[in-house]
Design a protein around this motif. Structure first.
Motif, PDB file in Angstrom:
ATOM      1  N   MET A 106     -31.167  15.116  25.272  1.00 46.90           N
ATOM      2  CA  MET A 106     -31.182  13.673  25.272  1.00 46.90           C
ATOM      3  C   MET A 106     -30.651  13.121  23.958  1.00 46.90           C
ATOM      4  O   MET A 106     -29.876  12.201  23.944  1.00 46.90           O
ATOM      5  CB  MET A 106     -32.611  13.177  25.541  1.00 46.90           C
ATOM      6  CG  MET A 106     -32.738  11.671  25.559  1.00 46.90           C
ATOM      7  SD  MET A 106     -31.997  11.009  27.043  1.00 46.90           S
ATOM      8  CE  MET A 106     -32.655   9.388  27.012  1.00 46.90           C
ATOM      9  N   THR A 107     -31.065  13.719  22.850  1.00 47.93           N
ATOM     10  CA  THR A 107     -30.621  13.243  21.547  1.00 47.93           C
ATOM     11  C   THR A 107     -29.113  13.371  21.395  1.00 47.93           C
ATOM     12  O   THR A 107     -28.461  12.462  20.903  1.00 47.93           O
ATOM     13  CB  THR A 107     -31.328  14.001  20.415  1.00 47.93           C
ATOM     14  OG1 THR A 107     -32.731  13.830  20.567  1.00 47.93           O
ATOM     15  CG2 THR A 107     -30.905  13.482  19.055  1.00 47.93           C
ATOM     16  N   SER A 108     -28.550  14.476  21.837  1.00 49.03           N
ATOM     17  CA  SER A 108     -27.107  14.647  21.708  1.00 49.03           C
ATOM     18  C   SER A 108     -26.353  13.637  22.564  1.00 49.03           C
ATOM     19  O   SER A 108     -25.270  13.199  22.192  1.00 49.03           O
ATOM     20  CB  SER A 108     -26.697  16.070  22.071  1.00 49.03           C
ATOM     21  OG  SER A 108     -26.987  16.333  23.432  1.00 49.03           O
ATOM     22  N   GLN A 109     -26.913  13.249  23.704  1.00 47.20           N
ATOM     23  CA  GLN A 109     -26.279  12.231  24.530  1.00 47.20           C
ATOM     24  C   GLN A 109     -26.276  10.889  23.810  1.00 47.20           C
ATOM     25  O   GLN A 109     -25.284  10.173  23.836  1.00 47.20           O
ATOM     26  CB  GLN A 109     -26.995  12.082  25.870  1.00 47.20           C
ATOM     27  CG  GLN A 109     -26.777  13.235  26.819  1.00 47.20           C
ATOM     28  CD  GLN A 109     -27.583  13.078  28.096  1.00 47.20           C
ATOM     29  OE1 GLN A 109     -28.614  12.438  28.108  1.00 47.20           O
ATOM     30  NE2 GLN A 109     -27.093  13.680  29.160  1.00 47.20           N
ATOM     31  N   LEU A 110     -27.367  10.544  23.158  1.00 47.16           N
ATOM     32  CA  LEU A 110     -27.436   9.286  22.421  1.00 47.16           C
ATOM     33  C   LEU A 110     -26.470   9.289  21.251  1.00 47.16           C
ATOM     34  O   LEU A 110     -25.826   8.277  20.974  1.00 47.16           O
ATOM     35  CB  LEU A 110     -28.861   9.022  21.930  1.00 47.16           C
ATOM     36  CG  LEU A 110     -29.898   8.730  23.000  1.00 47.16           C
ATOM     37  CD1 LEU A 110     -31.281   8.596  22.373  1.00 47.16           C
ATOM     38  CD2 LEU A 110     -29.550   7.466  23.761  1.00 47.16           C
ATOM     39  N   GLN A 111     -26.342  10.405  20.570  1.00 49.59           N
ATOM     40  CA  GLN A 111     -25.416  10.503  19.458  1.00 49.59           C
ATOM     41  C   GLN A 111     -23.983  10.366  19.942  1.00 49.59           C
ATOM     42  O   GLN A 111     -23.174   9.718  19.296  1.00 49.59           O
ATOM     43  CB  GLN A 111     -25.600  11.825  18.725  1.00 49.59           C
ATOM     44  CG  GLN A 111     -26.901  11.881  17.944  1.00 49.59           C
ATOM     45  CD  GLN A 111     -27.165  13.263  17.386  1.00 49.59           C
ATOM     46  OE1 GLN A 111     -26.562  14.242  17.798  1.00 49.59           O
ATOM     47  NE2 GLN A 111     -28.091  13.334  16.444  1.00 49.59           N
ATOM     48  N   THR A 112     -23.670  10.945  21.087  1.00 53.24           N
ATOM     49  CA  THR A 112     -22.327  10.835  21.645  1.00 53.24           C
ATOM     50  C   THR A 112     -22.015   9.389  21.995  1.00 53.24           C
ATOM     51  O   THR A 112     -20.940   8.886  21.685  1.00 53.24           O
ATOM     52  CB  THR A 112     -22.180  11.725  22.903  1.00 53.24           C
ATOM     53  OG1 THR A 112     -22.464  13.071  22.538  1.00 53.24           O
ATOM     54  CG2 THR A 112     -20.790  11.610  23.481  1.00 53.24           C
ATOM     55  N   ILE A 113     -22.955   8.707  22.604  1.00 49.61           N
ATOM     56  CA  ILE A 113     -22.747   7.302  22.955  1.00 49.61           C
ATOM     57  C   ILE A 113     -22.551   6.477  21.690  1.00 49.61           C
ATOM     58  O   ILE A 113     -21.656   5.645  21.621  1.00 49.61           O
ATOM     59  CB  ILE A 113     -23.932   6.768  23.792  1.00 49.61           C
ATOM     60  CG1 ILE A 113     -23.936   7.436  25.161  1.00 49.61           C
ATOM     61  CG2 ILE A 113     -23.864   5.258  23.942  1.00 49.61           C
ATOM     62  CD1 ILE A 113     -25.192   7.190  25.976  1.00 49.61           C
ATOM     63  N   ALA A 114     -23.351   6.705  20.674  1.00 52.41           N
ATOM     64  CA  ALA A 114     -23.242   5.947  19.428  1.00 52.41           C
ATOM     65  C   ALA A 114     -21.888   6.174  18.755  1.00 52.41           C
ATOM     66  O   ALA A 114     -21.294   5.255  18.220  1.00 52.41           O
ATOM     67  CB  ALA A 114     -24.375   6.319  18.488  1.00 52.41           C
ATOM     68  N   LYS A 115     -21.397   7.405  18.803  1.00 52.14           N
ATOM     69  CA  LYS A 115     -20.103   7.694  18.194  1.00 52.14           C
ATOM     70  C   LYS A 115     -18.963   7.025  18.952  1.00 52.14           C
ATOM     71  O   LYS A 115     -17.949   6.688  18.367  1.00 52.14           O
ATOM     72  CB  LYS A 115     -19.876   9.205  18.146  1.00 52.14           C
ATOM     73  CG  LYS A 115     -20.741   9.901  17.136  1.00 52.14           C
ATOM     74  CD  LYS A 115     -20.484  11.400  17.164  1.00 52.14           C
ATOM     75  CE  LYS A 115     -21.424  12.126  16.217  1.00 52.14           C
ATOM     76  NZ  LYS A 115     -21.240  13.573  16.265  1.00 52.14           N
ATOM     77  N   GLU A 116     -19.116   6.823  20.238  1.00 55.33           N
ATOM     78  CA  GLU A 116     -18.062   6.246  21.049  1.00 55.33           C
ATOM     79  C   GLU A 116     -18.070   4.719  21.030  1.00 55.33           C
ATOM     80  O   GLU A 116     -17.120   4.097  21.450  1.00 55.33           O
ATOM     81  CB  GLU A 116     -18.180   6.734  22.495  1.00 55.33           C
ATOM     82  CG  GLU A 116     -17.923   8.216  22.635  1.00 55.33           C
ATOM     83  CD  GLU A 116     -18.152   8.724  24.042  1.00 55.33           C
ATOM     84  OE1 GLU A 116     -18.445   7.927  24.948  1.00 55.33           O
ATOM     85  OE2 GLU A 116     -18.049   9.938  24.232  1.00 55.33           O
ATOM     86  N   PHE A 117     -19.153   4.117  20.547  1.00 54.03           N
ATOM     87  CA  PHE A 117     -19.252   2.664  20.521  1.00 54.03           C
ATOM     88  C   PHE A 117     -18.257   2.105  19.515  1.00 54.03           C
ATOM     89  O   PHE A 117     -18.190   2.547  18.369  1.00 54.03           O
ATOM     90  CB  PHE A 117     -20.681   2.239  20.157  1.00 54.03           C
ATOM     91  CG  PHE A 117     -20.897   0.764  20.255  1.00 54.03           C
ATOM     92  CD1 PHE A 117     -21.095   0.173  21.485  1.00 54.03           C
ATOM     93  CD2 PHE A 117     -20.894  -0.027  19.128  1.00 54.03           C
ATOM     94  CE1 PHE A 117     -21.291  -1.195  21.590  1.00 54.03           C
ATOM     95  CE2 PHE A 117     -21.090  -1.392  19.221  1.00 54.03           C
ATOM     96  CZ  PHE A 117     -21.287  -1.978  20.450  1.00 54.03           C
ATOM     97  N   ASP A 118     -17.488   1.127  19.932  1.00 53.91           N
ATOM     98  CA  ASP A 118     -16.465   0.527  19.075  1.00 53.91           C
ATOM     99  C   ASP A 118     -17.038  -0.711  18.391  1.00 53.91           C
ATOM    100  O   ASP A 118     -17.033  -1.801  18.948  1.00 53.91           O
ATOM    101  CB  ASP A 118     -15.241   0.170  19.915  1.00 53.91           C
ATOM    102  CG  ASP A 118     -14.066  -0.291  19.083  1.00 53.91           C
ATOM    103  OD1 ASP A 118     -14.252  -0.550  17.868  1.00 53.91           O
ATOM    104  OD2 ASP A 118     -12.973  -0.404  19.641  1.00 53.91           O
ATOM    105  N   TYR A 119     -17.553  -0.519  17.181  1.00 48.05           N
ATOM    106  CA  TYR A 119     -18.174  -1.619  16.446  1.00 48.05           C
ATOM    107  C   TYR A 119     -17.177  -2.726  16.120  1.00 48.05           C
ATOM    108  O   TYR A 119     -17.519  -3.903  16.125  1.00 48.05           O
ATOM    109  CB  TYR A 119     -18.815  -1.107  15.157  1.00 48.05           C
ATOM    110  CG  TYR A 119     -20.010  -0.231  15.403  1.00 48.05           C
ATOM    111  CD1 TYR A 119     -21.223  -0.789  15.784  1.00 48.05           C
ATOM    112  CD2 TYR A 119     -19.937   1.144  15.261  1.00 48.05           C
ATOM    113  CE1 TYR A 119     -22.328   0.006  16.022  1.00 48.05           C
ATOM    114  CE2 TYR A 119     -21.039   1.955  15.496  1.00 48.05           C
ATOM    115  CZ  TYR A 119     -22.232   1.369  15.871  1.00 48.05           C
ATOM    116  OH  TYR A 119     -23.326   2.148  16.105  1.00 48.05           O
TER     117      TYR A 119
END
Length: 78
Positions: free
Chosen positions: A1-14
């Motif tokens: 679960m944590t790795s999925q959240l990290q992947t989503i955070a990295k893909e978010f275009d701030y």
């Protein structure tokens, strides 16, 4: 679960998020939107994250007071 959240955070275009939030704010005048977007783009061009308060503070100390004020106001609108 944590790795999925990290992947989503990295893909978010701030940058896209910030620019869209500024552009779609009906309370801002076009010239203010321009200054906010310019401040955000210049800050993000340093490679720092918009979610890093220490980096924001450090950057604001290296630019003029007007630029720092626009960046601060732009971040507050997010």
């Amino acid at each position: 679960m944590t790795s999925q959240l990290q992947t989503i955070a990295k893909e978010f275009d701030y940058q896209a998020f910030a620019l869209e939030a500024i552009e779609s704010n009906p309370e801002l005048q076009p010239s203010t939107k321009h200054q906010y977007k310019k401040a955000i783009n210049n800050y993000l061009a340093t490679g720092a994250s918009i979610t890093d308060p220490k980096a924001l503070t450090a950057y604001s100390l290296t630019v003029g007071s007007s630029t720092a004020a626009f960046l601060k106001a732009a971040v507050k609108t997010l």
